[in-house]
Design a protein around this motif. Structure first.
Motif, mmCIF file in Angstrom:
data_model
loop_
_atom_site.group_PDB
_atom_site.id
_atom_site.type_symbol
_atom_site.label_atom_id
_atom_site.label_comp_id
_atom_site.label_asym_id
_atom_site.label_seq_id
_atom_site.Cartn_x
_atom_site.Cartn_y
_atom_site.Cartn_z
ATOM 1 N N TYR A 83 0.909 -1.043 0.201
ATOM 2 C CA TYR A 83 -0.063 -0.082 0.123
ATOM 3 C C TYR A 83 0.978 1.166 -0.048
ATOM 4 O O TYR A 83 0.469 2.322 -0.684
ATOM 5 C CB TYR A 83 -0.916 0.095 1.235
ATOM 6 C CG TYR A 83 -1.697 1.287 1.438
ATOM 7 C CD1 TYR A 83 -2.547 1.636 0.579
ATOM 8 C CD2 TYR A 83 -1.246 2.163 2.270
ATOM 9 C CE1 TYR A 83 -3.497 2.978 0.538
ATOM 10 C CE2 TYR A 83 -2.020 3.428 2.387
ATOM 11 C CZ TYR A 83 -3.206 3.700 1.651
ATOM 12 O OH TYR A 83 -3.588 5.223 1.639
ATOM 13 N N LEU A 113 -5.995 1.442 -2.300
ATOM 14 C CA LEU A 113 -6.882 1.455 -1.287
ATOM 15 C C LEU A 113 -7.696 -0.046 -1.396
ATOM 16 O O LEU A 113 -8.032 -0.703 -0.575
ATOM 17 C CB LEU A 113 -7.822 2.561 -0.621
ATOM 18 C CG LEU A 113 -8.755 2.614 0.350
ATOM 19 C CD1 LEU A 113 -7.973 2.038 1.377
ATOM 20 C CD2 LEU A 113 -9.644 3.630 0.292
ATOM 21 N N SER A 114 -8.128 -0.143 -2.714
ATOM 22 C CA SER A 114 -8.952 -1.405 -3.220
ATOM 23 C C SER A 114 -8.316 -2.478 -2.834
ATOM 24 O O SER A 114 -8.959 -3.477 -2.190
ATOM 25 C CB SER A 114 -9.396 -1.212 -4.563
ATOM 26 O OG SER A 114 -8.337 -1.517 -5.447
ATOM 27 N N VAL A 164 -5.852 -3.130 -0.320
ATOM 28 C CA VAL A 164 -6.053 -3.195 1.153
ATOM 29 C C VAL A 164 -7.245 -3.540 1.464
ATOM 30 O O VAL A 164 -7.410 -4.822 2.264
ATOM 31 C CB VAL A 164 -5.967 -1.846 1.827
ATOM 32 C CG1 VAL A 164 -6.194 -1.954 3.364
ATOM 33 C CG2 VAL A 164 -4.540 -1.510 1.393
ATOM 34 N N ARG A 165 -8.357 -3.224 0.880
ATOM 35 C CA ARG A 165 -9.668 -3.810 1.392
ATOM 36 C C ARG A 165 -9.946 -5.338 0.906
ATOM 37 O O ARG A 165 -10.601 -5.852 1.646
ATOM 38 C CB ARG A 165 -10.869 -2.812 0.675
ATOM 39 C CG ARG A 165 -10.621 -1.644 1.674
ATOM 40 C CD ARG A 165 -11.762 -0.324 0.980
ATOM 41 N NE ARG A 165 -12.016 0.776 1.817
ATOM 42 C CZ ARG A 165 -12.218 1.905 1.470
ATOM 43 N NH1 ARG A 165 -12.703 2.281 0.208
ATOM 44 N NH2 ARG A 165 -12.644 3.084 2.279
ATOM 45 N N GLU A 166 -9.463 -5.507 -0.219
ATOM 46 C CA GLU A 166 -9.458 -7.010 -0.604
ATOM 47 C C GLU A 166 -8.808 -7.852 0.184
ATOM 48 O O GLU A 166 -9.324 -9.044 0.635
ATOM 49 C CB GLU A 166 -8.902 -6.914 -1.981
ATOM 50 C CG GLU A 166 -8.736 -8.331 -2.537
ATOM 51 C CD GLU A 166 -7.968 -8.445 -4.008
ATOM 52 O OE1 GLU A 166 -7.368 -9.678 -4.036
ATOM 53 O OE2 GLU A 166 -7.549 -7.608 -4.250
ATOM 54 N N LEU A 168 -7.762 -7.216 3.693
ATOM 55 C CA LEU A 168 -7.891 -6.945 5.174
ATOM 56 C C LEU A 168 -8.737 -8.047 5.836
ATOM 57 O O LEU A 168 -8.382 -8.543 6.837
ATOM 58 C CB LEU A 168 -8.412 -5.525 5.334
ATOM 59 C CG LEU A 168 -8.427 -5.281 6.653
ATOM 60 C CD1 LEU A 168 -7.098 -5.177 7.393
ATOM 61 C CD2 LEU A 168 -9.141 -3.980 6.925
ATOM 62 N N LYS A 182 -7.332 -10.497 8.684
ATOM 63 C CA LYS A 182 -8.090 -10.710 10.031
ATOM 64 C C LYS A 182 -8.304 -11.753 10.196
ATOM 65 O O LYS A 182 -7.983 -12.295 11.494
ATOM 66 C CB LYS A 182 -9.521 -9.758 9.866
ATOM 67 C CG LYS A 182 -9.358 -8.113 10.152
ATOM 68 C CD LYS A 182 -10.764 -7.665 9.726
ATOM 69 C CE LYS A 182 -10.997 -6.119 10.175
ATOM 70 N NZ LYS A 182 -12.216 -5.677 10.407
ATOM 71 N N CYS A 188 -6.177 -1.259 9.067
ATOM 72 C CA CYS A 188 -7.373 -0.606 9.354
ATOM 73 C C CYS A 188 -7.837 0.855 9.455
ATOM 74 O O CYS A 188 -8.794 1.319 9.026
ATOM 75 C CB CYS A 188 -7.879 -1.068 10.854
ATOM 76 S SG CYS A 188 -8.070 -3.093 11.028
ATOM 77 N N ALA A 213 -8.008 1.803 5.900
ATOM 78 C CA ALA A 213 -9.350 1.519 5.161
ATOM 79 C C ALA A 213 -10.628 1.767 5.998
ATOM 80 O O ALA A 213 -11.623 1.620 5.646
ATOM 81 C CB ALA A 213 -9.369 -0.079 5.213
ATOM 82 N N ASP A 240 -11.514 0.961 9.023
ATOM 83 C CA ASP A 240 -11.951 -0.109 9.852
ATOM 84 C C ASP A 240 -12.091 0.098 11.365
ATOM 85 O O ASP A 240 -11.032 0.818 11.869
ATOM 86 C CB ASP A 240 -11.250 -1.046 9.443
ATOM 87 C CG ASP A 240 -11.618 -2.639 9.846
ATOM 88 O OD1 ASP A 240 -11.674 -2.625 11.146
ATOM 89 O OD2 ASP A 240 -12.282 -3.299 9.197
#
Length: 448
Positions: free
Chosen positions: A148, A154-155, A157-159, A161, A165, A263, A266, A268
């Motif tokens: 990142y 950013l997409s 990261v969201r993919e 994350l 987790k 997080c 994103a 989060d």
């Protein structure tokens, strides 16, 4: 400024003017990575990874892949790094587990030790892609954060994350047996530092330098876990090999902080939870692993957190944790890294103190018992630069440049002569590219 790390014995090493240029090193590192790169489809999966070496290590390994990501991003290969991460998490189980080895194109384990590192049910499914039953140092969050930082995607990261987790949740729920924030490994192979000498007392190996008896003792640990069906509660109860490794848990704490950063990026809401976990882990590392008399952080074993008092190259890893007092960090560095003692060699950082009985600087099946690995220099350089030990950080970088100039990209090097041993065209040594970039960034800040 403290005395610099020794670079004596220069008769067997190229001097600073003779080392390869930064660009030459980067070009060679790129060639090694691409030479070892593998991609394809199998069993409904797309895979894309870099073998650590052409022949010796043919599979996708967990922390090796993360190291490749640091090198790839340092070379500007951000899209390639993304493919590596997606492949690494391609077979992630629903509960979050990711094994330390992904078997993609080549399905059969290379060694009997690899076979014992599978769940018994997976042995019957060797005809299709599968994972090992073990873990490795959990450096994946830092790898994704690095992608990142270099690509600002950013997409991506969201993919990743949600996968990250689940992975870190699995570790916390299944390897933090005592709830202290410290993760346990169940075999020497999980530390990523096979045959690490600090495990010898637990294995009841008293032979000093490694030999066939050590091999069989480690094999017995893996056989024990295999026969337990890799039931973690049963393995913990048996207390055969339960180790809290200093490097493993330092990396864990750092990656919990990286999870908090991801997080935050994103948006989060779980950022604080990861910060709290990271704080607990770092505090437990200091509380249980630090030995004030020896000024060292030791690995722990068993249910009672007993110290394994062997001075391996990881005794100073926890100084990188923010919660460790500065005075403690100075004591550890001055005792073991900056002043003459068992780690004071022409080509630092040795994986074991030279005055330990198990020390062997030469090539051997039993690695991590003396030779210098680039990963130690890479890890410590970042901390030294952050804390203002510029001269010492530069010496670590220059040492790696000398080693690569003299012996190429090898698995490990003799800390006295610089001779390369182990696998050839070894990708870990490509971490020197990230070290070069760090030094260049530091020089810019200082106006040099």
């Amino acid at each position: 400024m403290q005395d610099g790390i020794s670079t004596s014995n220069k008769k067997v090493q190229p001097d600073e003017k003779q080392v390869l240029s930064d660009e030459e090193i980067k070009t060679q590192a790129r060639e090694v990575l691409y030479k070892n790169m593998v991609s394809g489809q199998k069993g409904g999966f797309d895979y894309h990874f870099t073998k650590p070496s052409p022949d010796t290590y043919p599979f996708q390994y967990f922390w090796d892949t993360c190291f490749h990501i640091f090198t790839l991003t340092a070379l500007g290969e951000v899209d390639m790094a993304k493919k590596h991460v997606r492949s690494l998490f391609g077979m992630q189980r629903p509960d979050g587990f990711v094994g330390h080895m992904n078997y993609w194109k080549r399905l059969w384990p290379a060694r009997v030790t690899d076979l014992l590192q599978l769940r018994p049910r997976d042995v019957l499914q060797l005809y299709r892609p599968h994972m090992s039953a073990l873990v490795q140092p959990p450096i994946a969050a830092q790898a994704v954060l690095r992608i990142y930082q270099h690509g600002q995607d950013l997409s991506f990261v969201r993919e990743l994350l949600p996968k990250l987790k689940r992975y870190y949740r699995w570790l916390a729920e299944n390897r933090d047996f005592e709830g202290e924030g410290l993760l346990s490994i169940i075999t020497p192979f999980e530390s990523g530092m096979d045959w690490k000498a600090s495990y010898d007392p637990l294995l009841r190996y008293e032979g000093g330098k490694a030999g066939p008896l050590l091999f069989w003792k480690v094999l017995q640990v893996d056989a024990h876990n295999f026969l337990k069906g890799y039931n973690l509660q049963a393995i913990y109860k048996s207390n055969r090999f339960i180790v809290k490794d200093a490097a493993f848990n330092t990396i864990y704490a750092q990656n919990l902080e990286a999870m908090a950063a991801l997080c935050r990026v994103a948006g989060d809401e779980e950022e604080q939870r990861y910060l709290d976990q990271a704080k607990q882990t770092a505090e437990s590392v200091f509380r249980y692993m630090y030995d004030e008399e020896d000024a060292a952080f030791y690995d722990l074993y068993g249910h009672q957190f007993r110290k394994l008092r062997v001075r391996t190259g990881t005794i100073f890893f926890p100084v990188a944790l923010k919660s460790v007092p500065d005075e403690v960090c100075r004591r550890v560095l001055e005792r073991h890294l900056l002043h003459p003692d068992g780690f004071h060699v022409p080509n630092p950082v040795p994986s074991l103190a030279t005055d330990e009985p198990a020390f062997n600087p030469d090539g051997s099946l039993y690695i991590w018992r003396g030779p210098t690995w680039v990963v130690f220099n890479w890890f410590m350089q970042g901390y030294l630069l952050e804390k203002g030990y510029e001269e010492e950080a530069n010496e670590l970088l220059l040492s790696v440049k000398r080693l690569i100039t003299q012996s190429g990209f090898r698995e490990y090097y003799n800390p006295f002569t610089g001779e390369g041993n182990g696998a050839k065209d070894f990708t870990w040594s490509g971490l020197v590219v990230d070290m070069l970039n760090r030094q260049q960034e530091e020089d810019k800040k200082a106006g040099r």
